[in-house]
Design a protein around this motif. Structure first.
Motif, PDB file in Angstrom:
ATOM      1  N   LYS A 158      76.914 -51.830  -4.087  1.00  0.00           N
ATOM      2  CA  LYS A 158      78.230 -51.217  -3.943  1.00  0.00           C
ATOM      3  C   LYS A 158      78.448 -50.699  -2.525  1.00  0.00           C
ATOM      4  O   LYS A 158      77.504 -50.521  -1.758  1.00  0.00           O
ATOM      5  CB  LYS A 158      78.390 -50.054  -4.931  1.00  0.00           C
ATOM      6  CG  LYS A 158      78.337 -50.489  -6.390  1.00  0.00           C
ATOM      7  CD  LYS A 158      78.723 -49.347  -7.312  1.00  0.00           C
ATOM      8  CE  LYS A 158      78.743 -49.832  -8.758  1.00  0.00           C
ATOM      9  NZ  LYS A 158      79.266 -48.798  -9.679  1.00  0.00           N
ATOM     10  N   ILE A 159      79.709 -50.454  -2.203  1.00  0.00           N
ATOM     11  CA  ILE A 159      80.040 -49.709  -0.996  1.00  0.00           C
ATOM     12  C   ILE A 159      79.901 -48.229  -1.346  1.00  0.00           C
ATOM     13  O   ILE A 159      80.404 -47.776  -2.378  1.00  0.00           O
ATOM     14  CB  ILE A 159      81.492 -49.997  -0.537  1.00  0.00           C
ATOM     15  CG1 ILE A 159      81.782 -51.498  -0.489  1.00  0.00           C
ATOM     16  CG2 ILE A 159      81.752 -49.322   0.818  1.00  0.00           C
ATOM     17  CD1 ILE A 159      80.880 -52.286   0.423  1.00  0.00           C
ATOM     18  N   VAL A 160      79.196 -47.475  -0.521  1.00  0.00           N
ATOM     19  CA  VAL A 160      78.979 -46.049  -0.765  1.00  0.00           C
ATOM     20  C   VAL A 160      79.756 -45.225   0.257  1.00  0.00           C
ATOM     21  O   VAL A 160      79.681 -45.487   1.468  1.00  0.00           O
ATOM     22  CB  VAL A 160      77.479 -45.698  -0.695  1.00  0.00           C
ATOM     23  CG1 VAL A 160      77.270 -44.184  -0.761  1.00  0.00           C
ATOM     24  CG2 VAL A 160      76.711 -46.385  -1.820  1.00  0.00           C
ATOM     25  N   VAL A 161      80.488 -44.246  -0.238  1.00  0.00           N
ATOM     26  CA  VAL A 161      81.151 -43.262   0.627  1.00  0.00           C
ATOM     27  C   VAL A 161      80.397 -41.949   0.434  1.00  0.00           C
ATOM     28  O   VAL A 161      80.386 -41.379  -0.659  1.00  0.00           O
ATOM     29  CB  VAL A 161      82.634 -43.107   0.263  1.00  0.00           C
ATOM     30  CG1 VAL A 161      83.292 -42.038   1.149  1.00  0.00           C
ATOM     31  CG2 VAL A 161      83.363 -44.444   0.403  1.00  0.00           C
ATOM     32  N   LEU A 162      79.741 -41.489   1.490  1.00  0.00           N
ATOM     33  CA  LEU A 162      78.817 -40.357   1.427  1.00  0.00           C
ATOM     34  C   LEU A 162      79.323 -39.203   2.277  1.00  0.00           C
ATOM     35  O   LEU A 162      79.736 -39.401   3.428  1.00  0.00           O
ATOM     36  CB  LEU A 162      77.435 -40.805   1.919  1.00  0.00           C
ATOM     37  CG  LEU A 162      76.374 -39.738   2.160  1.00  0.00           C
ATOM     38  CD1 LEU A 162      75.899 -39.133   0.841  1.00  0.00           C
ATOM     39  CD2 LEU A 162      75.194 -40.336   2.933  1.00  0.00           C
ATOM     40  N   ASN A 163      79.264 -37.986   1.720  1.00  0.00           N
ATOM     41  CA  ASN A 163      79.555 -36.811   2.539  1.00  0.00           C
ATOM     42  C   ASN A 163      78.659 -35.641   2.128  1.00  0.00           C
ATOM     43  O   ASN A 163      78.066 -35.650   1.043  1.00  0.00           O
ATOM     44  CB  ASN A 163      81.033 -36.424   2.472  1.00  0.00           C
ATOM     45  CG  ASN A 163      81.434 -35.795   1.150  1.00  0.00           C
ATOM     46  OD1 ASN A 163      81.110 -36.313   0.082  1.00  0.00           O
ATOM     47  ND2 ASN A 163      82.158 -34.694   1.209  1.00  0.00           N
ATOM     48  N   PHE A 164      78.532 -34.677   3.009  1.00  0.00           N
ATOM     49  CA  PHE A 164      77.703 -33.485   2.799  1.00  0.00           C
ATOM     50  C   PHE A 164      78.597 -32.253   2.834  1.00  0.00           C
ATOM     51  O   PHE A 164      79.396 -32.079   3.769  1.00  0.00           O
ATOM     52  CB  PHE A 164      76.637 -33.375   3.892  1.00  0.00           C
ATOM     53  CG  PHE A 164      75.648 -34.514   3.913  1.00  0.00           C
ATOM     54  CD1 PHE A 164      74.454 -34.421   3.215  1.00  0.00           C
ATOM     55  CD2 PHE A 164      75.917 -35.673   4.626  1.00  0.00           C
ATOM     56  CE1 PHE A 164      73.533 -35.470   3.234  1.00  0.00           C
ATOM     57  CE2 PHE A 164      75.012 -36.724   4.653  1.00  0.00           C
ATOM     58  CZ  PHE A 164      73.823 -36.625   3.945  1.00  0.00           C
ATOM     59  N   ILE A 165      78.436 -31.380   1.836  1.00  0.00           N
ATOM     60  CA  ILE A 165      79.178 -30.117   1.783  1.00  0.00           C
ATOM     61  C   ILE A 165      78.328 -29.102   1.019  1.00  0.00           C
ATOM     62  O   ILE A 165      77.245 -29.421   0.538  1.00  0.00           O
ATOM     63  CB  ILE A 165      80.557 -30.272   1.090  1.00  0.00           C
ATOM     64  CG1 ILE A 165      80.396 -30.757  -0.373  1.00  0.00           C
ATOM     65  CG2 ILE A 165      81.449 -31.235   1.839  1.00  0.00           C
ATOM     66  CD1 ILE A 165      80.499 -29.666  -1.382  1.00  0.00           C
ATOM     67  N   PHE A 166      78.809 -27.854   0.907  1.00  0.00           N
ATOM     68  CA  PHE A 166      78.208 -26.918  -0.038  1.00  0.00           C
ATOM     69  C   PHE A 166      79.339 -26.194  -0.744  1.00  0.00           C
ATOM     70  O   PHE A 166      80.401 -25.923  -0.165  1.00  0.00           O
ATOM     71  CB  PHE A 166      77.232 -25.947   0.646  1.00  0.00           C
ATOM     72  CG  PHE A 166      77.809 -25.113   1.751  1.00  0.00           C
ATOM     73  CD1 PHE A 166      78.123 -23.772   1.549  1.00  0.00           C
ATOM     74  CD2 PHE A 166      78.022 -25.663   3.016  1.00  0.00           C
ATOM     75  CE1 PHE A 166      78.649 -23.002   2.575  1.00  0.00           C
ATOM     76  CE2 PHE A 166      78.545 -24.891   4.048  1.00  0.00           C
ATOM     77  CZ  PHE A 166      78.859 -23.554   3.828  1.00  0.00           C
TER      78      PHE A 166
END
Length: 212
Positions: free
Chosen positions: A68-76
């Protein structure tokens, strides 16, 4: 009625863009998007791998989504600054993707950089609170055996630093990462001002190009 028309219009745009973007695989697709979106950065290298856990404690690997195409982000989750805005932007992108034939071709992954505070209950509630669809979105945290800074170190491997502050907040940038099939780190979309439709069109271009 307006929502239905808008979704139909997006699907039509994606369908019409396939002919155009299908002629721009790889470097051509990157040049095409670079000419349209000032906050776009092509990467084209292997994505840093990771093994994390979902809200139920199950191990999740980036490689689980190699098809798959992955859309990744980092948050809290307790972020009082840009994280909620970033989540809303991701939700907007996801809504556009999920209104198209790409729904089952794209996986959205959010990783918390505050795994101590972001408990399983927080992870479970976050998506609904910010309009994210659990069909193809998941919020990940560290595994029990991992150190507390494990997810911040993973963010570091993607060149996004989260520096803890005395008040429980973290100083950090905002980046949305796009990972192509087979783990190719395709590109970054920086900040909150990029056009969400441009990210959708870029994902569409990747789905139409043969995996490298």
């Amino acid at each position: 009625m307006r929502f239905t028309f808008g979704m139909a219009l997006l699907v039509a745009m994606l369908a019409s863009s396939q002919t155009v973007l299908a002629h721009h695989p790889g470097e051509d697709l990157d040049r095409f998007m670079g000419s349209k979106e000032q906050f776009f950065q092509a990467i084209d290298r292997p994505a840093p791998s990771f093994e994390l856990a979902d809200a139920d404690g199950r191990t999740v690997r980036l490689s689980d989504f190699a098809d798959k195409i992955v859309v990744l982000n980092f948050i809290f989750a307790s972020c009082t600054d840009v994280c909620p805005l970033h989540s809303e932007l991701i939700a907007d992108v996801q809504a556009k993707v999920n209104a198209s034939p790409m729904k089952d071709m794209v996986q959205f992954i959010t990783v918390t950089t505050d795994p101590v505070t972001d408990t399983p209950d927080v992870l479970r509630a976050y998506g609904e609170a910010h309009g994210l669809d659990a069909h193809n979105w998941i919020f990940l945290t560290k595994r029990p055996e991992d150190p507390d800074d494990a997810t911040r170190k993973i963010a570091d491997t993607y060149n996004v630093r989260f520096e803890p502050l005395d008040d429980g907040q973290q100083m950090h940038g905002v980046v949305t990462h796009v990972i192509d099939r087979r783990g190719r780190f395709a590109a970054k979309f920086h900040g909150l001002r990029f056009n969400s439709l441009n990210l959708v069109l870029y994902i569409n271009g990747l789905t139409n190009a043969p995996p490298s």
